[in-house]
Design an enzyme around this catalytic site. Sequence first.
Site, PDB file in Angstrom:
ATOM      1  CE  LYS A  22       2.780  16.477  -8.794  1.00 33.32           C
ATOM      2  NZ  LYS A  22       3.003  15.684  -7.538  1.00 33.32           N
ATOM      3  CG  ASN A  23       5.823  13.600  -9.939  1.00 36.38           C
ATOM      4  OD1 ASN A  23       5.328  14.130  -8.943  1.00 36.38           O
ATOM      5  ND2 ASN A  23       5.104  12.891 -10.794  1.00 36.38           N
ATOM      6  NE  ARG A  95       2.783   9.844  -4.429  1.00 40.68           N
ATOM      7  CZ  ARG A  95       2.305  10.455  -5.485  1.00 40.68           C
ATOM      8  NH1 ARG A  95       1.273  11.278  -5.357  1.00 40.68           N
ATOM      9  NH2 ARG A  95       2.835  10.265  -6.686  1.00 40.68           N
ATOM     10  CB  CYS A 119      -4.391  12.154  -4.866  1.00 40.34           C
ATOM     11  SG  CYS A 119      -4.041  13.745  -5.631  1.00 40.34           S
ATOM     12  NE  ARG A 124      -0.844   8.250  -2.803  1.00 42.34           N
ATOM     13  CZ  ARG A 124      -0.736   8.783  -4.005  1.00 42.34           C
ATOM     14  NH1 ARG A 124       0.410   8.866  -4.591  1.00 42.34           N
ATOM     15  NH2 ARG A 124      -1.799   9.250  -4.627  1.00 42.34           N
ATOM     16  N   PRO A 125       2.269   2.683   0.847  1.00 39.93           N
ATOM     17  CG  PRO A 125       2.788   0.430   0.598  1.00 39.93           C
ATOM     18  CD  PRO A 125       1.942   1.514   0.003  1.00 39.93           C
ATOM     19  CB  VAL A 126       6.174   5.052   4.387  1.00 41.39           C
ATOM     20  CG1 VAL A 126       5.355   6.165   3.776  1.00 41.39           C
ATOM     21  CG2 VAL A 126       5.669   4.710   5.787  1.00 41.39           C
ATOM     22  CD  GLN A 128       9.011  -2.221   0.145  1.00 46.85           C
ATOM     23  OE1 GLN A 128      10.097  -2.616  -0.269  1.00 46.85           O
ATOM     24  NE2 GLN A 128       8.197  -3.001   0.846  1.00 46.85           N
ATOM     25  CG  ASP A 319       1.115  10.396 -12.208  1.00 45.33           C
ATOM     26  OD1 ASP A 319       0.296   9.843 -11.449  1.00 45.33           O
ATOM     27  OD2 ASP A 319       2.136  10.972 -11.789  1.00 45.33           O
ATOM     28  CB  ILE A 341       0.181   2.001 -10.565  1.00 45.35           C
ATOM     29  CG1 ILE A 341       0.929   1.669 -11.868  1.00 45.35           C
ATOM     30  CG2 ILE A 341       1.127   2.629  -9.545  1.00 45.35           C
ATOM     31  CD1 ILE A 341       2.072   0.704 -11.708  1.00 45.35           C
ATOM     32  NE  ARG A 411      -1.337  17.898  -4.194  1.00 47.23           N
ATOM     33  CZ  ARG A 411      -1.302  16.584  -4.464  1.00 47.23           C
ATOM     34  NH1 ARG A 411      -2.412  15.944  -4.796  1.00 47.23           N
ATOM     35  NH2 ARG A 411      -0.166  15.921  -4.396  1.00 47.23           N
TER      36      ARG A 411
END
Length: 432
Positions: A22-23, A95, A119, A124-126, A128, A319, A341, A411
Amino acid sequence: MDKLLIRGGRRLQGEVTISGAKNAALPDLCAALLSAEPVTLANVPQLQDVKTTLKLLANMGVVAERHGDDADLVTLDAGKVDNPEAPYELVKTMRASILVLGPLLARFGRARVSLPGGCAIGSRPVDQHIKGLQAMGAQITVEHGYIEARTPVGADGRPTRLKGARITTDMVTVTGTENFLMAAALAEGETILENAAQEPEISDLAELLIAMGAKIEGHGTHRIRIQGVDKLHGLKPAQAHHIIPDRIETGTFLCAVGAAGGDVTLRRADASHLESVIEKLREAGIQITAGEGTIRVQADARPRSVGFRTREYPAFPTDMQAQFMALNCVAEGTAVIHETIFENRFMHVNELERLGARIEVDGHSAVVTGVAKLSGATVMATDLRASASLVIAGLVAEGETLVDRIYHLDRGYDRMEAKLRGIGADIERVKA
């Protein structure tokens, strides 16, 4: 809303074929935006997140085609993209939608992307992503829940190309590294990514881009060098990029067999992508034998408790934390799990306790004391990997376990209940 009904207590026996990752699939699908020619991907998993990404790309004007009976082979044609926008309605559950930002900016000079969802396991800041793309010359603002991004307009009135830059992120970010890789592939000059993520999915994306004509070195290390090119070409079906196997699905099945007992061979699996998890499973007394494209897992006795700390690749993956916790719930002894994490990734603990697990949470650590048996109950999935942990626990619990809200599971797992039935589990999908 679908649920899974599991009758526990069965050993698992047989073979399972691991799906594409998936990733890796999600950034690979977004990479098709970088070329005006069709791009074909093989081993595309049948997941809800993949369907959402294809809907998102279609909304932009990308035409996707699945090839006949082979649903895992997909060709994407981004030759007529006319709407470089990712609206909230299509990205609120995922995300990974942020991954369209880099390629849209690189090829079209503009993008409007909703702040992503996913989730509820932590922030999960964007920022960066934004800082890195700004270093490449992008003009970015965040207004009304959207990232508005453009490249400067040239003397001819057309958007200019992104510029190569040295980008050092404050933290290791997988999606950030992927966004920068795609943006830099079409940027003017050289881009160097410092503190880059090293996950196998990063290398998979880099190999796809290289097959399309990109110039990339160092992927799989913390320092990646990209020399921008004027354009990228497509990939015909005969040249299709083959997505790597899903290491998290692989690890989930390894933990399932370790907890329930049995002898199962995983096909199309890559043990080299999962060394930290396999090492911990062996510490637990589970026999793992890796072959060429296969992993055999044998569990004939109650496992031993094993503690671990989640970290960036190649360390133990966040994960896999929930699935290994489920294994520890029925193991002999006590183990301490440290989550480093995500700050909110113990939401499955309360649900595991409903099945009889003994877990104490203290901040970012959980102390798991194994019990001889779990008891079936109705539980609720809170996120993608938490749902997998509840399925594992249900496989060993006495009686019936009903797992609710399995849209989380869909998902990220390709027909999980069918694969488990194929190796002897008593599990069925119940339509609400």
